[in-house]
Write a protein that holds these residues in place. Structure first.
Motif, mmCIF file in Angstrom:
data_model
loop_
_atom_site.group_PDB
_atom_site.id
_atom_site.type_symbol
_atom_site.label_atom_id
_atom_site.label_comp_id
_atom_site.label_asym_id
_atom_site.label_seq_id
_atom_site.Cartn_x
_atom_site.Cartn_y
_atom_site.Cartn_z
ATOM 1 N N ALA A 51 27.933 31.740 73.456
ATOM 2 C CA ALA A 51 26.417 31.683 73.781
ATOM 3 C C ALA A 51 25.792 32.986 73.803
ATOM 4 O O ALA A 51 26.308 33.886 74.378
ATOM 5 C CB ALA A 51 26.042 30.642 74.836
ATOM 6 N N PRO A 52 24.621 33.234 73.292
ATOM 7 C CA PRO A 52 23.922 34.457 73.379
ATOM 8 C C PRO A 52 23.473 34.761 74.679
ATOM 9 O O PRO A 52 22.806 33.690 75.208
ATOM 10 C CB PRO A 52 22.746 34.398 72.182
ATOM 11 N N VAL A 53 23.549 36.068 75.197
ATOM 12 C CA VAL A 53 22.955 36.566 76.454
ATOM 13 C C VAL A 53 22.464 37.910 76.443
ATOM 14 O O VAL A 53 22.695 38.488 75.448
ATOM 15 C CB VAL A 53 24.112 36.379 77.589
ATOM 16 N N SER A 54 21.480 38.036 77.500
ATOM 17 C CA SER A 54 21.051 39.378 77.536
ATOM 18 C C SER A 54 21.377 40.067 78.863
ATOM 19 O O SER A 54 21.094 39.396 80.033
ATOM 20 C CB SER A 54 19.590 39.333 77.468
ATOM 21 N N ILE A 55 22.046 41.233 78.734
ATOM 22 C CA ILE A 55 22.748 41.725 79.844
ATOM 23 C C ILE A 55 21.571 42.289 80.642
ATOM 24 O O ILE A 55 20.697 43.055 80.180
ATOM 25 C CB ILE A 55 23.971 42.819 79.374
ATOM 26 N N THR A 56 21.324 42.011 82.103
ATOM 27 C CA THR A 56 20.649 42.736 82.778
ATOM 28 C C THR A 56 21.319 44.141 83.792
ATOM 29 O O THR A 56 20.608 44.589 83.978
ATOM 30 C CB THR A 56 20.070 41.746 83.845
ATOM 31 N N GLU A 57 22.564 44.083 83.883
ATOM 32 C CA GLU A 57 23.357 44.852 84.578
ATOM 33 C C GLU A 57 24.582 44.842 84.248
ATOM 34 O O GLU A 57 25.238 43.670 84.070
ATOM 35 C CB GLU A 57 23.048 44.929 86.179
ATOM 36 N N ILE A 58 25.441 45.979 83.889
ATOM 37 C CA ILE A 58 26.853 45.935 83.794
ATOM 38 C C ILE A 58 27.264 47.277 84.055
ATOM 39 O O ILE A 58 26.759 48.261 84.460
ATOM 40 C CB ILE A 58 27.087 45.846 82.271
ATOM 41 N N LYS A 59 28.582 47.171 84.833
ATOM 42 C CA LYS A 59 29.335 48.266 85.425
ATOM 43 C C LYS A 59 30.797 48.214 84.923
ATOM 44 O O LYS A 59 31.164 47.102 84.826
ATOM 45 C CB LYS A 59 29.211 48.212 86.872
ATOM 46 N N ASN A 60 31.423 49.229 84.981
ATOM 47 C CA ASN A 60 32.728 49.439 84.700
ATOM 48 C C ASN A 60 33.446 48.862 85.903
ATOM 49 O O ASN A 60 33.260 49.249 86.989
ATOM 50 C CB ASN A 60 33.225 50.670 84.116
ATOM 51 N N ARG A 61 34.768 48.034 85.717
ATOM 52 C CA ARG A 61 35.327 47.769 86.692
ATOM 53 C C ARG A 61 36.936 47.984 86.641
ATOM 54 O O ARG A 61 37.565 48.139 85.486
ATOM 55 C CB ARG A 61 35.635 45.933 86.556
ATOM 56 N N ASP A 62 37.424 48.803 87.517
ATOM 57 C CA ASP A 62 38.781 49.292 87.532
ATOM 58 C C ASP A 62 39.741 48.139 88.165
ATOM 59 O O ASP A 62 39.294 47.580 89.136
ATOM 60 C CB ASP A 62 39.008 50.467 88.387
ATOM 61 N N GLU A 63 40.686 48.078 87.613
ATOM 62 C CA GLU A 63 41.663 47.059 87.844
ATOM 63 C C GLU A 63 42.833 47.795 88.466
ATOM 64 O O GLU A 63 43.412 48.618 87.878
ATOM 65 C CB GLU A 63 41.950 46.015 86.829
#
Length: 127
Positions: free
Chosen positions: A115-127
């Protein structure tokens, strides 16, 4: 005085030892201490409390498929996918783990599985 055979054996021994020690350095085995594991767990709980969802960027070059989707976990075993219409170029890497916030969009899907979404915030996640 050392014989040529003794010198050859010593040189061979040193070369074997140097190879073994350099192989151990190149393995780069990641070991997580209990404190590091606990810190990651606490960070994950904080991010989720702040409204972020843990996700993974998935790349596809199949026809009629979204080029990049975000895989999100739904329960213990199931996954679902969203199609980020505004994914920044720095996050366009297959299997990159991220923290993401997004808003759903009321528009036609660009691919069947997401489903289409608009990203409001995104951060790299270390595993």
């Amino acid at each position: 005085m050392l014989s040529k055979i003794s010198i050859s054996i010593l040189l061979f021994g040193f070369s074997v030892l140097s190879c073994v020690s350099s192989q151990n350095k190149s393995l780069n085995v990641e070991t997580n201490s209990p404190a590091e594991i606990e810190a990651k767990k606490i960070l994950g709980e904080k991010m989720m409390a702040d409204g972020y969802l843990p996700g993974r960027i998935i790349y596809s070059d199949l026809a009629d498929d979204c080029e990049y989707t975000i895989q999100l976990k739904d329960g213990d075993k199931d996954f679902y996918y969203v199609d980020p219409i505004n994914l920044d170029e720095i996050f366009r890497r297959n299997n990159l783990t991220i923290w993401v916030k997004f808003n759903g969009l009321r528009r036609m899907n660009r691919c069947e599985k997401a489903a289409p979404v608009s990203i409001t915030e995104i951060k790299n996640r270390d595993e």
